[in-house]
Design a protein around this motif. Sequence first.
Motif, PDB file in Angstrom:
ATOM      1  N   ALA A 143       0.814  -1.216   0.000  1.00 42.33           N
ATOM      2  CA  ALA A 143       0.000   0.000   0.000  1.00 42.33           C
ATOM      3  C   ALA A 143       0.847   1.266   0.000  1.00 42.33           C
ATOM      4  O   ALA A 143       0.610   2.194  -0.777  1.00 42.33           O
ATOM      5  N   THR A 144       1.873   1.308   0.874  1.00 38.54           N
ATOM      6  CA  THR A 144       2.646   2.540   1.052  1.00 38.54           C
ATOM      7  C   THR A 144       3.888   2.608   0.180  1.00 38.54           C
ATOM      8  O   THR A 144       4.462   3.679  -0.004  1.00 38.54           O
ATOM      9  N   LYS A 145       4.338   1.455  -0.333  1.00 39.44           N
ATOM     10  CA  LYS A 145       5.565   1.330  -1.118  1.00 39.44           C
ATOM     11  C   LYS A 145       6.821   1.619  -0.287  1.00 39.44           C
ATOM     12  O   LYS A 145       7.909   1.753  -0.841  1.00 39.44           O
ATOM     13  N   GLN A 146       6.672   1.689   1.031  1.00 38.77           N
ATOM     14  CA  GLN A 146       7.822   1.876   1.903  1.00 38.77           C
ATOM     15  C   GLN A 146       8.528   0.534   2.107  1.00 38.77           C
ATOM     16  O   GLN A 146       7.889  -0.516   2.177  1.00 38.77           O
ATOM     17  N   GLU A 147       9.865   0.580   2.219  1.00 39.17           N
ATOM     18  CA  GLU A 147      10.618  -0.659   2.394  1.00 39.17           C
ATOM     19  C   GLU A 147      10.436  -1.203   3.803  1.00 39.17           C
ATOM     20  O   GLU A 147      10.507  -0.467   4.784  1.00 39.17           O
ATOM     21  N   MET A 148      10.175  -2.504   3.896  1.00 37.73           N
ATOM     22  CA  MET A 148      10.021  -3.184   5.172  1.00 37.73           C
ATOM     23  C   MET A 148      11.264  -4.031   5.418  1.00 37.73           C
ATOM     24  O   MET A 148      11.755  -4.703   4.506  1.00 37.73           O
ATOM     25  N   PRO A 149      11.813  -4.035   6.630  1.00 39.84           N
ATOM     26  CA  PRO A 149      13.047  -4.778   6.905  1.00 39.84           C
ATOM     27  C   PRO A 149      12.801  -6.292   6.935  1.00 39.84           C
ATOM     28  O   PRO A 149      11.665  -6.744   7.098  1.00 39.84           O
ATOM     29  N   PRO A 150      13.856  -7.096   6.771  1.00 34.71           N
ATOM     30  CA  PRO A 150      13.719  -8.553   6.873  1.00 34.71           C
ATOM     31  C   PRO A 150      13.182  -8.939   8.243  1.00 34.71           C
ATOM     32  O   PRO A 150      13.447  -8.270   9.241  1.00 34.71           O
ATOM     33  N   GLN A 151      12.472 -10.056   8.270  1.00 34.21           N
ATOM     34  CA  GLN A 151      11.893 -10.505   9.546  1.00 34.21           C
ATOM     35  C   GLN A 151      11.505 -11.972   9.470  1.00 34.21           C
ATOM     36  O   GLN A 151      11.074 -12.459   8.421  1.00 34.21           O
ATOM     37  N   ARG A 152      11.658 -12.675  10.570  1.00 32.36           N
ATOM     38  CA  ARG A 152      11.167 -14.045  10.656  1.00 32.36           C
ATOM     39  C   ARG A 152       9.693 -14.008  11.033  1.00 32.36           C
ATOM     40  O   ARG A 152       9.316 -13.420  12.055  1.00 32.36           O
ATOM     41  N   SER A 153       8.863 -14.610  10.214  1.00 32.22           N
ATOM     42  CA  SER A 153       7.419 -14.554  10.452  1.00 32.22           C
ATOM     43  C   SER A 153       6.754 -15.687   9.687  1.00 32.22           C
ATOM     44  O   SER A 153       7.407 -16.451   8.966  1.00 32.22           O
ATOM     45  N   MET A 154       5.423 -15.795   9.834  1.00 33.77           N
ATOM     46  CA  MET A 154       4.678 -16.766   9.046  1.00 33.77           C
ATOM     47  C   MET A 154       4.745 -16.388   7.577  1.00 33.77           C
ATOM     48  O   MET A 154       4.715 -15.209   7.218  1.00 33.77           O
ATOM     49  N   ILE A 155       4.820 -17.381   6.721  1.00 32.29           N
ATOM     50  CA  ILE A 155       5.043 -17.132   5.307  1.00 32.29           C
ATOM     51  C   ILE A 155       3.919 -16.325   4.682  1.00 32.29           C
ATOM     52  O   ILE A 155       4.132 -15.509   3.788  1.00 32.29           O
ATOM     53  N   ASN A 156       2.679 -16.498   5.170  1.00 33.00           N
ATOM     54  CA  ASN A 156       1.583 -15.765   4.543  1.00 33.00           C
ATOM     55  C   ASN A 156       1.566 -14.289   4.912  1.00 33.00           C
ATOM     56  O   ASN A 156       0.890 -13.489   4.277  1.00 33.00           O
ATOM     57  N   SER A 157       2.349 -13.895   5.925  1.00 27.04           N
ATOM     58  CA  SER A 157       2.406 -12.478   6.264  1.00 27.04           C
ATOM     59  C   SER A 157       3.131 -11.689   5.177  1.00 27.04           C
ATOM     60  O   SER A 157       2.962 -10.475   5.064  1.00 27.04           O
ATOM     61  N   ALA A 158       3.948 -12.371   4.370  1.00 28.57           N
ATOM     62  CA  ALA A 158       4.588 -11.695   3.241  1.00 28.57           C
ATOM     63  C   ALA A 158       3.533 -11.174   2.279  1.00 28.57           C
ATOM     64  O   ALA A 158       3.644 -10.066   1.750  1.00 28.57           O
ATOM     65  N   TYR A 159       2.498 -11.962   2.067  1.00 26.79           N
ATOM     66  CA  TYR A 159       1.415 -11.562   1.164  1.00 26.79           C
ATOM     67  C   TYR A 159       0.509 -10.520   1.812  1.00 26.79           C
ATOM     68  O   TYR A 159       0.061  -9.573   1.165  1.00 26.79           O
ATOM     69  N   ASN A 160       0.246 -10.675   3.093  1.00 26.08           N
ATOM     70  CA  ASN A 160      -0.697  -9.793   3.777  1.00 26.08           C
ATOM     71  C   ASN A 160      -0.273  -8.334   3.718  1.00 26.08           C
ATOM     72  O   ASN A 160      -1.104  -7.442   3.563  1.00 26.08           O
ATOM     73  N   SER A 161       1.035  -8.085   3.857  1.00 29.81           N
ATOM     74  CA  SER A 161       1.517  -6.704   3.864  1.00 29.81           C
ATOM     75  C   SER A 161       2.239  -6.326   2.577  1.00 29.81           C
ATOM     76  O   SER A 161       2.133  -5.195   2.121  1.00 29.81           O
TER      77      SER A 161
END
Length: 540
Positions: free
Chosen positions: A175-193
């Motif tokens: 949505a914002t096109k701002q860069e998000m830092p690397p993170q360990r998380s659930m794989i589907n959160s990559a799609y959510n944000s």
Amino acid sequence: MSDYRSASTEPRHVAPPQPGSRMARRQAAAAPPQGPPGPPSRGQRVKGDNGGGKMRVLAWVSIAATSVMVVGSLTGYTVYRDAFGHINQKSVKSDIITPRPVDKGALNVLLVGSDTRAGEGNAQYGQKLARTADAGGKRTDTMILMHLSPNRDKARLISFPRDSMVQIPKCKNEATKQEMPPQRSMINSAYNSGGIACTISTLETLTGIRINHFVEVDFSGFENIVNALGGIEICLKSGVNSKKAKLVLPPGKSVLDGKQALGYVRLRDYGDGSDIQRIKRQQIFLSKVVAKATSGDLLTDPSQLTGFIKAAASSVTMDPELANDPERLIEIATSAKALTAGGVKFTTIPWIPDPEDENRVVWKQPDAGELFNSIINDTELAKPTPSTSAKPKVTVKPDQVQVQVLNGTTTPGKAREVADLLTKQGFKVVELGNFQTADGQSLAATEIRYPKTAATGTDYAGVLAGQVTPKPDPKAGKVRPATSEPYAAATTVQTSTAKKKAPVVQLIVGADFKAIKVTKLPDSVEQSTITASEQKSVCV
């Protein structure tokens, strides 16, 4: 607060069941296929979570949509031009900010089932979340990688459990096109944000596989596609009377319309109630969808074909490179048609409970890595390919080839690393060693050598060459190693015939060495795989 948000914080119980427990009995009854436990049962989750089952199949069904929406081109593209115009398009290339793997000629399409509430018809489906302030967002419970081999004669569909804990690389917020830092998380959160671009980045980083295209399909599209096909026939061992799924069916064969199909693929209170059994039903359902979508009956009925193309096209979103490439779409369509007779495999990534959180999972290694390696190198069973003779003198299998692996690079331990890989693929590694070039630098190109006096040397060397990437051209005449030692994992029991007749082939690892092709996948992968052609008349 992190930009990477989980689609759900509800517990998912994935720890192995206690012996004799109800869940243990369910899992036992669910076999075959046996092997690692399937995604954990969601039967205990809070009310309203009826989207997961549908979501998984939406992505399954997108295969049919992708593979046949332009099949009319085979009989006349202009007749269906208007129908093709319904395909939704979204470009994400500029949003992928991670290095991308090399394209090796295969066709890899990421299939995502999106439960976005946007769009006509979607708000009526899914979870209670649709009625909250977050109703405009989107989530996915399903990510599937469809892999077609370079010669388009084999396909494997790899399913990634949504609760997989993985390292997500840097991404742009969709949505914002701002860069998000690397993170360990659930794989589907990559799609959510991060949307589809972040999902592609994540999977390419984790697997090393180049993703060429993507297809998203939403809730409303599922029902439209099934109806456009005139329904899908399924077979049940026993009848269904489910209030939760709003589905009543007799035992035996039934033809399901769109609404019934939605109920069927989310059905829980049937059989042993396990998620393992439900996933198998969904995979069989997809194989029937693809078979019908590529059947002669559909292709020879212009009215029905036009209706299906419109329903499929309006129900999916693709990257422009795929949506606007009729030749590529036709290629997928013809491949899908050919593959319905066999060759399509459905695989769930082998996984184990996350040691840090039993309600999440991590991919089982090295098994998952070997599966990815097989996709990257698009392997086939090694065949004798002698370079100097038109016809092989003998038929050779990998377990008949004795190999001496020599490290021709300046990287310590390379010989043992390669020997271990060869052993997993059935080759008989007998010795390790080092080979030193005249200038002390790494050998530029990997070599395979066989004894000059071995009449069948080219046959044995050819089998080994077919397993190495890049493929060396076998040469007559062995080299003298600088050092050598027995390989600890070498098989000590060999027949006297094998010792007398089988030459020892040298593999001298050079700087260009990439991989040993994986043709023998781990048991955990094979046991979590079903073949579509074997499910045609299965009653579940």
